[in-house]
Design a protein around this motif. Sequence first.
Motif, mmCIF file in Angstrom:
data_model
loop_
_atom_site.group_PDB
_atom_site.id
_atom_site.type_symbol
_atom_site.label_atom_id
_atom_site.label_comp_id
_atom_site.label_asym_id
_atom_site.label_seq_id
_atom_site.Cartn_x
_atom_site.Cartn_y
_atom_site.Cartn_z
ATOM 1 N N UNK A 168 0.836 -1.201 0.000
ATOM 2 C CA UNK A 168 0.000 0.000 0.000
ATOM 3 C C UNK A 168 0.872 1.253 0.000
ATOM 4 N N UNK A 169 1.916 1.249 0.791
ATOM 5 C CA UNK A 169 2.807 2.399 0.839
ATOM 6 C C UNK A 169 3.503 2.597 -0.511
ATOM 7 N N UNK A 205 2.225 1.737 -3.408
ATOM 8 C CA UNK A 205 1.165 2.267 -4.259
ATOM 9 C C UNK A 205 1.031 3.778 -4.058
ATOM 10 N N UNK A 206 1.028 4.222 -2.802
ATOM 11 C CA UNK A 206 0.910 5.660 -2.516
ATOM 12 C C UNK A 206 2.107 6.445 -3.056
ATOM 13 N N UNK A 207 3.293 5.871 -2.972
ATOM 14 C CA UNK A 207 4.487 6.541 -3.527
ATOM 15 C C UNK A 207 4.362 6.704 -5.035
ATOM 16 N N UNK A 208 3.934 5.643 -5.701
ATOM 17 C CA UNK A 208 3.759 5.703 -7.159
ATOM 18 C C UNK A 208 2.682 6.723 -7.528
ATOM 19 N N UNK A 209 1.607 6.725 -6.771
ATOM 20 C CA UNK A 209 0.521 7.666 -7.014
ATOM 21 C C UNK A 209 1.008 9.100 -6.841
ATOM 22 N N UNK A 231 4.363 15.182 -0.580
ATOM 23 C CA UNK A 231 3.779 15.125 0.752
ATOM 24 C C UNK A 231 4.296 13.906 1.490
ATOM 25 N N UNK A 232 4.891 12.990 0.742
ATOM 26 C CA UNK A 232 5.348 11.712 1.291
ATOM 27 C C UNK A 232 4.170 10.848 1.736
ATOM 28 N N UNK A 233 3.181 10.747 0.865
ATOM 29 C CA UNK A 233 1.994 9.958 1.172
ATOM 30 C C UNK A 233 2.342 8.545 1.594
ATOM 31 N N UNK A 234 3.259 7.911 0.891
ATOM 32 C CA UNK A 234 3.626 6.541 1.217
ATOM 33 C C UNK A 234 4.871 6.437 2.067
ATOM 34 N N UNK A 235 5.710 7.441 2.018
ATOM 35 C CA UNK A 235 6.966 7.384 2.781
ATOM 36 C C UNK A 235 6.737 7.668 4.256
ATOM 37 N N UNK A 236 5.753 8.472 4.555
ATOM 38 C CA UNK A 236 5.398 8.753 5.944
ATOM 39 C C UNK A 236 4.431 7.672 6.427
ATOM 40 N N UNK A 237 4.860 6.906 7.416
ATOM 41 C CA UNK A 237 4.017 5.817 7.923
ATOM 42 C C UNK A 237 2.696 6.367 8.466
ATOM 43 N N UNK A 238 2.753 7.490 9.158
ATOM 44 C CA UNK A 238 1.542 8.066 9.750
ATOM 45 C C UNK A 238 0.566 8.496 8.666
ATOM 46 N N UNK A 239 1.061 9.195 7.643
ATOM 47 C CA UNK A 239 0.180 9.635 6.554
ATOM 48 C C UNK A 239 -0.407 8.437 5.819
ATOM 49 N N UNK A 240 0.426 7.447 5.529
ATOM 50 C CA UNK A 240 -0.060 6.246 4.836
ATOM 51 C C UNK A 240 -1.124 5.551 5.665
#
Length: 154
Positions: free
Chosen positions: A66-67, A69-73, A83-92
Amino acid sequence: MENASNWLKEFIKDINIACVLAGLQGEAEHVVNINPQLGRLFGDPYVLNSFEWSDEEGHEDVNAPYRDFLCELEDLLPLREHTNLGRSRITAKRIHQASGGLVAYTMALVRHATCLALLEGRERLDDALLAEAFDQRLAGKRRGIANPFRDAEW
């Protein structure tokens, strides 16, 4: 439904290339199963489940798809800053909580937050934009969960 199924069968035969039929579970199968000739053109369905999430120690690899996927997105977003959607565990984790791990809900959330950012001349997504996008796009579909971008528990 029979007309649609017959049209699809003829279309697939006419174009003579491999086809993938995608749809909601139960509904896509109905279109295929209503016409035995069409049904024979496809194999057994493959069900894409929602992404999983685990908070248990040592289970971070469950969250990796999932993380990723968020990085690719995020790499595809028309914003200047990440924003680091996938790199930030909290945001993900917040996005997963908001979407239930469903791609359609994740996309609706991120797309709407991105539109809000662009309309406001913002360079990146933040919790305020994601919170507003959740309220406007997902809250009605994800009843019973607090907005994870506003909840003090996070």
